[in-house]
Design a protein around this motif. Structure first.
Motif, mmCIF file in Angstrom:
data_model
loop_
_atom_site.group_PDB
_atom_site.id
_atom_site.type_symbol
_atom_site.label_atom_id
_atom_site.label_comp_id
_atom_site.label_asym_id
_atom_site.label_seq_id
_atom_site.Cartn_x
_atom_site.Cartn_y
_atom_site.Cartn_z
ATOM 1 N N ILE A 357 0.856 -1.184 0.000
ATOM 2 C CA ILE A 357 0.000 0.000 0.000
ATOM 3 C C ILE A 357 0.895 1.239 0.000
ATOM 4 C CG2 ILE A 357 -1.973 -1.088 1.115
ATOM 5 C CD1 ILE A 357 -1.075 0.180 3.746
ATOM 6 N N PHE A 358 0.406 2.273 -0.653
ATOM 7 C CA PHE A 358 1.137 3.533 -0.737
ATOM 8 C C PHE A 358 0.374 4.567 0.084
ATOM 9 C CE2 PHE A 358 2.352 1.085 -4.406
ATOM 10 C CZ PHE A 358 3.716 1.326 -4.534
ATOM 11 N N THR A 359 0.946 4.945 1.209
ATOM 12 C CA THR A 359 0.273 5.846 2.134
ATOM 13 C C THR A 359 1.028 7.166 2.236
ATOM 14 O OG1 THR A 359 1.448 4.875 4.000
ATOM 15 C CG2 THR A 359 -0.706 3.959 3.473
ATOM 16 N N GLN A 360 0.390 8.111 2.898
ATOM 17 C CA GLN A 360 0.953 9.455 2.969
ATOM 18 C C GLN A 360 2.145 9.518 3.916
ATOM 19 O OE1 GLN A 360 -1.914 12.629 3.571
ATOM 20 N NE2 GLN A 360 -0.448 13.845 4.721
ATOM 21 N N GLN A 361 2.100 8.802 5.028
ATOM 22 C CA GLN A 361 3.102 8.959 6.081
ATOM 23 C C GLN A 361 3.699 7.611 6.471
ATOM 24 O OE1 GLN A 361 0.819 12.782 8.148
ATOM 25 N NE2 GLN A 361 1.509 11.124 9.450
ATOM 26 N N PHE A 362 4.849 7.710 7.186
ATOM 27 C CA PHE A 362 5.566 6.531 7.659
ATOM 28 C C PHE A 362 6.007 6.774 9.103
ATOM 29 C CE2 PHE A 362 6.005 6.923 3.139
ATOM 30 C CZ PHE A 362 5.822 5.645 2.655
ATOM 31 N N ASP A 363 5.957 5.710 9.896
ATOM 32 C CA ASP A 363 6.445 5.834 11.262
ATOM 33 C C ASP A 363 7.957 6.046 11.221
ATOM 34 O OD1 ASP A 363 7.648 4.662 13.883
ATOM 35 O OD2 ASP A 363 5.527 4.965 14.335
ATOM 36 N N PRO A 364 8.484 7.075 11.903
ATOM 37 C CA PRO A 364 9.910 7.379 11.792
ATOM 38 C C PRO A 364 10.815 6.354 12.449
ATOM 39 C CG PRO A 364 8.880 8.825 13.402
ATOM 40 C CD PRO A 364 7.767 8.071 12.735
ATOM 41 N N TYR A 365 10.251 5.485 13.312
ATOM 42 C CA TYR A 365 11.086 4.521 14.042
ATOM 43 C C TYR A 365 10.849 3.081 13.606
ATOM 44 C CZ TYR A 365 12.039 8.643 16.760
ATOM 45 O OH TYR A 365 12.416 9.915 17.125
ATOM 46 N N THR A 366 9.598 2.705 13.319
ATOM 47 C CA THR A 366 9.330 1.346 12.846
ATOM 48 C C THR A 366 9.360 1.258 11.326
ATOM 49 O OG1 THR A 366 6.925 1.603 12.651
ATOM 50 C CG2 THR A 366 7.804 1.028 14.839
ATOM 51 N N CYS A 367 9.290 2.408 10.652
ATOM 52 C CA CYS A 367 9.263 2.504 9.183
ATOM 53 C C CYS A 367 7.958 1.978 8.583
ATOM 54 C CB CYS A 367 10.457 1.773 8.553
ATOM 55 S SG CYS A 367 12.061 2.248 9.210
ATOM 56 N N GLU A 368 6.963 1.688 9.384
ATOM 57 C CA GLU A 368 5.702 1.156 8.881
ATOM 58 C C GLU A 368 4.911 2.240 8.148
ATOM 59 O OE1 GLU A 368 4.392 -1.837 8.988
ATOM 60 O OE2 GLU A 368 5.813 -2.883 10.287
ATOM 61 N N PRO A 369 4.369 1.928 6.955
ATOM 62 C CA PRO A 369 3.419 2.848 6.329
ATOM 63 C C PRO A 369 2.219 3.060 7.241
ATOM 64 C CG PRO A 369 4.140 1.175 4.763
ATOM 65 C CD PRO A 369 4.622 0.740 6.117
ATOM 66 N N GLN A 370 1.784 4.303 7.359
ATOM 67 C CA GLN A 370 0.698 4.643 8.271
ATOM 68 C C GLN A 370 -0.602 4.775 7.482
ATOM 69 O OE1 GLN A 370 1.564 5.197 12.004
ATOM 70 N NE2 GLN A 370 2.837 3.770 10.846
ATOM 71 N N ALA A 371 -1.392 3.725 7.476
ATOM 72 C CA ALA A 371 -2.626 3.685 6.678
ATOM 73 C C ALA A 371 -3.782 4.302 7.448
ATOM 74 C CB ALA A 371 -2.949 2.251 6.293
ATOM 75 N N ALA A 372 -3.573 5.533 7.879
ATOM 76 C CA ALA A 372 -4.569 6.193 8.702
ATOM 77 C C ALA A 372 -5.327 7.247 7.913
ATOM 78 C CB ALA A 372 -3.891 6.854 9.906
ATOM 79 N N PHE A 373 -6.600 7.366 8.185
ATOM 80 C CA PHE A 373 -7.442 8.462 7.725
ATOM 81 C C PHE A 373 -7.409 8.637 6.212
ATOM 82 C CE2 PHE A 373 -7.239 13.259 7.026
ATOM 83 C CZ PHE A 373 -8.576 13.383 6.758
ATOM 84 N N CYS A 374 -6.512 9.507 5.714
ATOM 85 C CA CYS A 374 -6.657 9.997 4.350
ATOM 86 C C CYS A 374 -6.129 9.055 3.293
ATOM 87 C CB CYS A 374 -5.973 11.353 4.218
ATOM 88 S SG CYS A 374 -4.295 11.364 4.821
ATOM 89 N N THR A 375 -5.249 8.116 3.625
ATOM 90 C CA THR A 375 -4.668 7.282 2.576
ATOM 91 C C THR A 375 -4.753 5.803 2.912
ATOM 92 O OG1 THR A 375 -2.469 7.656 3.541
ATOM 93 C CG2 THR A 375 -3.107 9.073 1.718
ATOM 94 N N ALA A 376 -5.757 5.422 3.662
ATOM 95 C CA ALA A 376 -5.937 4.012 3.991
ATOM 96 C C ALA A 376 -6.207 3.177 2.744
ATOM 97 C CB ALA A 376 -7.087 3.849 4.988
ATOM 98 N N SER A 377 -6.660 3.835 1.659
ATOM 99 C CA SER A 377 -6.918 3.113 0.415
ATOM 100 C C SER A 377 -5.645 2.634 -0.252
ATOM 101 C CB SER A 377 -7.696 4.011 -0.553
ATOM 102 O OG SER A 377 -7.007 5.233 -0.767
#
Length: 468
Positions: A357-377
């Motif tokens: 998935i391509f999301t707007q933000q990434f966790d700065p420490y775990t590097c996980e894509p953050q599929a929250a709110f605006c880019t969960a799609s």
């Protein structure tokens, strides 16, 4: 207007990179829309429209797949420039008419890309004249309305003038501000802004370039104007003891929050080279500040205002849009080796999910894509285009103005990249040690990996330089 066929083909022995690349190619097609018979590339996720900070740049970066969207992503902003010279910040698609916003700037990733699209779409002179007129009118608007204290430094009036949604560095100031009257009394606004100064610089550099093409006698005027903006930016907003640029508040006092917007100034080319070197060395590559496990935080990680919020917040988490801008930023100042660093960081983060998935933000420490709110799609365009961009700038071909730029990084274990442009094909074949470049199937030259080769569009080598 008829557009030549464009297409990208890429294969690599790096299975992880290939998996992310294939997903990017497939998912980005979701962001192509047709409105009033015009095919355009929207930002993606919940952002179903054109934002001035993303979609002219996005259209240019997708031109290698679809020139029609590249053309329309520039022209729509030119079509709806306001009489006073203000471009719309956002264009959404209503049933019969567009929904236009002029309440904020929302960035200005436009002039450089709009001119590149002119080169790639047949050099239509009507378009070039309209672009010149629009850029000149917007620059006039900036200096007429955004230097309210007359000190030669342009100001931002609200959070969205620089597209920093939710950022703590605005202390609760307004998101939008539609008035040309400065927002004195609103938190610490207006800000003497490195971003808005960079908008003017980028516009003036592009105006000088267009004026030279038009031979209208104004190129030197715009070049001098660009230099004046750059000189003021790098003197007035540079904090020598801190080794970075900082905005100033409504009282012209430094705001002491260390922000990634320094990288945006590099994207626009407005940073003095020696000062940019200090920012990169002391801050951008500092693990305590911007070089967290997933680098490019929006605010330095050790700053009191840093917040790692996954919900569309520019107070901390690395943004896909920052990775997109970082490509031009690094290349403007010769940091080619950092492209590989940031490209692989992005690839590793995106590959964490299956399916990708391509999301707007990434966790700065775990590097996980953050599929929250605006880019969960999972179809957020700037993150997709950023990855496509790292691919072409590390292993492929970029067509820029009247040049072809072939990149030959050798850390892929072997790859082949072809850019189709009309009747022509530009190819890099790379075995991880040596690379050869081809135009229309004819080998032009071969080099050790880790070199960039710049040619004209006929394949005549103009220059080469190492990228290690």
């Amino acid at each position: 207007m008829t557009f030549p066929h464009t297409e990208v083909r890429f294969s690599t022995n790096d299975a992880k990179w290939q998996r992310v690349f294939d997903a990017a190619e497939r998912i980005q097609k979701n962001n192509i829309v047709t409105w009033q018979a015009k095919k355009m590339l929207v930002e993606g996720g919940v952002y179903h429209g054109l934002w001035l900070e993303t979609q002219p740049m996005g259209g240019d970066m997708y031109a290698g797949r679809c020139l029609e969207t590249a053309w329309n992503n520039q022209n729509l902003f030119l079509e709806y420039i306001r009489e006073d010279g203000r471009f719309p910040s956002v264009i959404r698609f209503g049933e019969s008419a567009p929904e236009l916003m002029y309440s904020h700037f929302q960035g200005y990733c436009f002039p450089y890309h709009a001119l590149n699209v002119w080169y790639r779409t047949g050099k239509d002179m009507d378009y070039l004249h309209r672009l010149y007129d629009g850029l000149a009118r917007f620059d006039d608007y900036l200096w007429r309305t955004r230097d309210t204290d007359g000190n030669g430094c342009l100001e931002s009036f609200c959070v969205w003038d620089t597209g920093e949604d939710g950022s703590t560095r605005f202390f609760g100031g307004p998101d939008a501000w539609g008035s040309d009257e400065a927002p004195y009394g609103q938190a610490r606004l207006p800000y003497e802004s490195m971003d808005v100064m960079s908008y003017s610089y980028d516009g003036r550099v592009t105006l000088a370039e267009i004026a030279a093409i038009l031979k209208n006698g104004e190129s030197d005027k715009w070049s001098r104007g660009a230099k004046a903006v750059k000189d003021k930016l790098n003197s007035y907003l540079w904090w020598e003891e801190r080794g970075a640029l900082f905005d100033r508040d409504c009282n012209n006092e430094f705001l002491d929050t260390l922000i990634h917007n320094n990288l945006r100034v590099m994207y626009h080319g407005a940073y003095d080279a020696k000062k940019a070197e200090r920012f990169v060395r002391e801050h951008l590559l500092n693990p305590e500040e911007f070089f967290t496990p997933m680098p490019l935080t929006s605010i330095a990680a050790n700053d009191p205002l840093f917040v790692s919020d996954p919900y569309n917040n520019w107070s901390g988490q690395p943004e896909g849009l920052t990775y997109q801008r970082a490509i031009r930023a690094m290349e403007n100042y010769g940091y080619y080796s950092l492209l590989s660093v940031f490209g692989h960081k992005l690839c590793d983060a995106l590959a964490k999910n299956d399916p990708i998935i391509f999301t707007q933000q990434f966790d700065p420490y775990t590097c996980e894509p953050q599929a929250a709110f605006c880019t969960a799609s999972g179809d957020y365009g700037p993150s997709i285009l950023a990855f496509m961009g790292y691919t072409s700038h590390l292993y492929g071909v970029e067509l820029l103005r009247d040049r072809a730029i072939f990149s030959t990084n050798g850390d892929c274990g072997g790859c082949e990249y072809t850019q189709v442009e009309g009747e022509h094909e530009y190819t890099v074949k790379n075995d991880g040690k040596r690379a050869a470049i081809f135009i229309d199937g004819r080998e032009m030259t071969a080099v050790e990996c880790g070199v960039r080769i710049v040619t004209d569009l006929c394949g005549n080598v103009l220059s080469s330089y190492p990228t290690k």
